[in-house]
Design a protein around this motif. Structure first.
Motif, PDB file in Angstrom:
ATOM      1  N   LEU A 131       0.844  -1.193   0.000  1.00 46.62           N
ATOM      2  CA  LEU A 131       0.000   0.000   0.000  1.00 46.62           C
ATOM      3  C   LEU A 131       0.878   1.240   0.000  1.00 46.62           C
ATOM      4  N   ASP A 132       0.519   2.228  -0.819  1.00 48.67           N
ATOM      5  CA  ASP A 132       1.277   3.467  -0.899  1.00 48.67           C
ATOM      6  C   ASP A 132       0.769   4.504   0.104  1.00 48.67           C
ATOM      7  N   GLU A 133       0.298   4.027   1.233  1.00 48.62           N
ATOM      8  CA  GLU A 133      -0.204   4.911   2.286  1.00 48.62           C
ATOM      9  C   GLU A 133      -0.289   4.110   3.579  1.00 48.62           C
ATOM     10  N   VAL A 134      -0.494   4.811   4.670  1.00 50.42           N
ATOM     11  CA  VAL A 134      -0.640   4.133   5.954  1.00 50.42           C
ATOM     12  C   VAL A 134      -1.963   3.359   5.963  1.00 50.42           C
ATOM     13  N   HIS A 135      -1.919   2.144   6.472  1.00 42.14           N
ATOM     14  CA  HIS A 135      -3.110   1.292   6.462  1.00 42.14           C
ATOM     15  C   HIS A 135      -4.195   1.876   7.363  1.00 42.14           C
ATOM     16  N   GLU A 136      -5.414   1.940   6.833  1.00 40.89           N
ATOM     17  CA  GLU A 136      -6.522   2.544   7.569  1.00 40.89           C
ATOM     18  C   GLU A 136      -6.812   1.804   8.877  1.00 40.89           C
ATOM     19  N   MET A 137      -6.684   0.474   8.875  1.00 46.82           N
ATOM     20  CA  MET A 137      -6.963  -0.282  10.093  1.00 46.82           C
ATOM     21  C   MET A 137      -5.918  -0.004  11.176  1.00 46.82           C
ATOM     22  N   LEU A 138      -4.684   0.219  10.768  1.00 48.36           N
ATOM     23  CA  LEU A 138      -3.660   0.567  11.753  1.00 48.36           C
ATOM     24  C   LEU A 138      -3.965   1.923  12.369  1.00 48.36           C
ATOM     25  N   LYS A 139      -4.323   2.898  11.541  1.00 48.27           N
ATOM     26  CA  LYS A 139      -4.672   4.212  12.072  1.00 48.27           C
ATOM     27  C   LYS A 139      -5.882   4.114  13.014  1.00 48.27           C
ATOM     28  N   GLN A 185       5.937   5.780  22.995  1.00 46.85           N
ATOM     29  CA  GLN A 185       7.281   5.373  22.572  1.00 46.85           C
ATOM     30  C   GLN A 185       7.541   3.886  22.848  1.00 46.85           C
ATOM     31  N   ILE A 186       6.710   3.055  22.264  1.00 52.56           N
ATOM     32  CA  ILE A 186       6.850   1.615  22.456  1.00 52.56           C
ATOM     33  C   ILE A 186       7.651   0.990  21.310  1.00 52.56           C
ATOM     34  N   ARG A 187       8.069  -0.255  21.497  1.00 57.54           N
ATOM     35  CA  ARG A 187       8.762  -1.016  20.455  1.00 57.54           C
ATOM     36  C   ARG A 187       7.721  -1.843  19.693  1.00 57.54           C
ATOM     37  N   ILE A 188       7.702  -1.704  18.367  1.00 55.98           N
ATOM     38  CA  ILE A 188       6.683  -2.358  17.541  1.00 55.98           C
ATOM     39  C   ILE A 188       7.366  -3.236  16.500  1.00 55.98           C
ATOM     40  N   PHE A 189       6.886  -4.467  16.380  1.00 59.11           N
ATOM     41  CA  PHE A 189       7.443  -5.435  15.445  1.00 59.11           C
ATOM     42  C   PHE A 189       6.578  -5.546  14.202  1.00 59.11           C
ATOM     43  N   PHE A 190       7.238  -5.576  13.023  1.00 59.93           N
ATOM     44  CA  PHE A 190       6.585  -5.757  11.730  1.00 59.93           C
ATOM     45  C   PHE A 190       7.108  -7.037  11.086  1.00 59.93           C
ATOM     46  N   PRO A 191       6.387  -8.142  11.182  1.00 60.20           N
ATOM     47  CA  PRO A 191       6.820  -9.349  10.466  1.00 60.20           C
ATOM     48  C   PRO A 191       6.557  -9.211   8.969  1.00 60.20           C
ATOM     49  N   LEU A 192       7.463  -9.750   8.134  1.00 60.90           N
ATOM     50  CA  LEU A 192       7.315  -9.695   6.673  1.00 60.90           C
ATOM     51  C   LEU A 192       6.916  -8.281   6.242  1.00 60.90           C
ATOM     52  N   CYS A 193       7.759  -7.327   6.590  1.00 58.90           N
ATOM     53  CA  CYS A 193       7.372  -5.922   6.563  1.00 58.90           C
ATOM     54  C   CYS A 193       7.343  -5.289   5.187  1.00 58.90           C
ATOM     55  N   GLY A 194       8.042  -5.875   4.193  1.00 56.18           N
ATOM     56  CA  GLY A 194       8.111  -5.225   2.899  1.00 56.18           C
ATOM     57  C   GLY A 194       8.696  -3.831   3.034  1.00 56.18           C
ATOM     58  N   LYS A 195       8.043  -2.859   2.397  1.00 55.77           N
ATOM     59  CA  LYS A 195       8.468  -1.456   2.522  1.00 55.77           C
ATOM     60  C   LYS A 195       7.305  -0.599   3.029  1.00 55.77           C
ATOM     61  N   ALA A 196       6.582  -1.162   3.982  1.00 52.95           N
ATOM     62  CA  ALA A 196       5.339  -0.556   4.461  1.00 52.95           C
ATOM     63  C   ALA A 196       5.524   0.883   4.933  1.00 52.95           C
ATOM     64  N   PHE A 197       4.662   1.773   4.436  1.00 54.28           N
ATOM     65  CA  PHE A 197       4.631   3.162   4.868  1.00 54.28           C
ATOM     66  C   PHE A 197       4.408   3.258   6.375  1.00 54.28           C
ATOM     67  N   ASP A 198       3.692   2.279   6.912  1.00 51.37           N
ATOM     68  CA  ASP A 198       3.324   2.298   8.324  1.00 51.37           C
ATOM     69  C   ASP A 198       4.534   2.457   9.236  1.00 51.37           C
ATOM     70  N   MET A 199       5.681   1.897   8.839  1.00 51.21           N
ATOM     71  CA  MET A 199       6.854   1.908   9.712  1.00 51.21           C
ATOM     72  C   MET A 199       7.372   3.322   9.926  1.00 51.21           C
ATOM     73  N   LYS A 200       7.494   4.090   8.864  1.00 52.71           N
ATOM     74  CA  LYS A 200       7.959   5.479   8.983  1.00 52.71           C
ATOM     75  C   LYS A 200       6.947   6.315   9.761  1.00 52.71           C
ATOM     76  N   TRP A 201       5.681   6.102   9.517  1.00 58.35           N
ATOM     77  CA  TRP A 201       4.619   6.841  10.206  1.00 58.35           C
ATOM     78  C   TRP A 201       4.715   6.630  11.714  1.00 58.35           C
ATOM     79  N   LEU A 202       4.872   5.386  12.134  1.00 62.79           N
ATOM     80  CA  LEU A 202       4.963   5.085  13.564  1.00 62.79           C
ATOM     81  C   LEU A 202       6.262   5.613  14.165  1.00 62.79           C
ATOM     82  N   ALA A 203       7.347   5.515  13.412  1.00 61.17           N
ATOM     83  CA  ALA A 203       8.621   6.043  13.899  1.00 61.17           C
ATOM     84  C   ALA A 203       8.526   7.550  14.110  1.00 61.17           C
ATOM     85  N   ASP A 204       7.841   8.232  13.200  1.00 60.69           N
ATOM     86  CA  ASP A 204       7.664   9.682  13.333  1.00 60.69           C
ATOM     87  C   ASP A 204       6.827  10.035  14.557  1.00 60.69           C
ATOM     88  N   LEU A 205       6.014   9.103  15.015  1.00 55.29           N
ATOM     89  CA  LEU A 205       5.217   9.319  16.229  1.00 55.29           C
ATOM     90  C   LEU A 205       6.014   9.022  17.502  1.00 55.29           C
TER      91      LEU A 205
END
Length: 248
Positions: free
Chosen positions: A41-49, A61-81
């Motif tokens: 997805l070229d955007e943050v997943h709606e269900m995650l939001k 500021q928790i530690r979050i794991f992404f299995p089989l993460c690909g290049k998910a936009f979600d990772m940068k979004w959460l890191a920015d938070l």
């Protein structure tokens, strides 16, 4: 999870092609090489939001794991938070594309104890992506996690590997970890393609012995395009999974 254009400008339909039993690591590596990544997805997943606050449960500021993460936009979004992200992905192309597309500088180094594995770390230390087989990963490599966002990682696994995956995920869950599992349940009378359906009952069979399971949402998302693919239903489900020991 729809379609993506490949190098020839054609559309790649996830619900056709290889049968589930034929899938291998090489299959996914090739998909990234050919950019047949309709699952991205070229955007943050709606269900995650929508359910991020459920995962956070008041924490910051928790530690979050992404299995089989690909290049998910979600990772940068959460890191920015302000959260710390650790992902695992078999494709080096996917990992490098993530850092390039997110304009993040990174370091690259081998992972002790895992042959041919490498970890790519953002310069600010917020994001670490491990290029390796998820089953070679463990809490000994990167510790345990406060949250897990699993969008389509359990789904493509062979039936026998789902048991191994369950065991891995449980060992990665720290006390108080909140695991959001996003899956699709799609039906077609003669359907054998991707992704194989994974109903609520199977998730409960996998996790109920050690975890509490709550179905947060079950949404009918069948579109006209998916009807053309021959699908009779297309339902997205989100479960919250927590360790029973947390509530004892």
């Amino acid at each position: 999870m729809a379609t993506a254009a490949n190098a020839d400008g054609k559309k790649f339909n996830m619900f056709e092609g290889k049968k589930h039993a034929e899938l291998t690591l090489e299959h996914w590596i090739t998909r990234w090489e050919k950019q047949e990544i309709g699952f991205h997805l070229d955007e943050v997943h709606e269900m995650l939001k929508k359910y991020l606050d459920v995962m956070l449960n008041g924490r910051k500021q928790i530690r979050i794991f992404f299995p089989l993460c690909g290049k998910a936009f979600d990772m940068k979004w959460l890191a920015d938070l302000g959260h710390t992200i650790v992902g695992v992905e078999i494709s080096e192309i996917a990992v490098k594309q993530f850092f390039t597309e997110q304009n993040l500088s990174y370091t690259q180094e081998p992972v002790p104890g895992i042959a041919d594995a490498e970890v790519f770390k953002s310069s600010d230390g917020r994001i670490s992506l491990y290029k390796c087989n998820v089953f070679d990963f463990s809490s000994l490599i990167a510790g345990q996690f406060d949250g897990i966002w699993d969008r389509g990682s359990l789904q493509p696994l062979n039936g026998s590997d789902r048991q191994r995956y369950r065991e891995l995920i449980i060992t990665l869950m720290a006390k108080g970890c909140r695991y959001l599992l996003d899956t699709l349940v799609c039906t077609k009378s003669d359907y054998t393609g991707l992704p194989p359906k994974i109903p609520d009952s199977e998730i409960r069979d996998l996790f109920s012995h050690t975890c509490n399971i709550q179905l947060l949402e079950s949404s009918d998302t069948l579109s006209g395009k998916q009807k053309l693919w021959g699908l009779e239903s297309f339902t997205e489900e989100v479960h919250l999974i927590t360790l029973k020991t947390d509530s004892s």
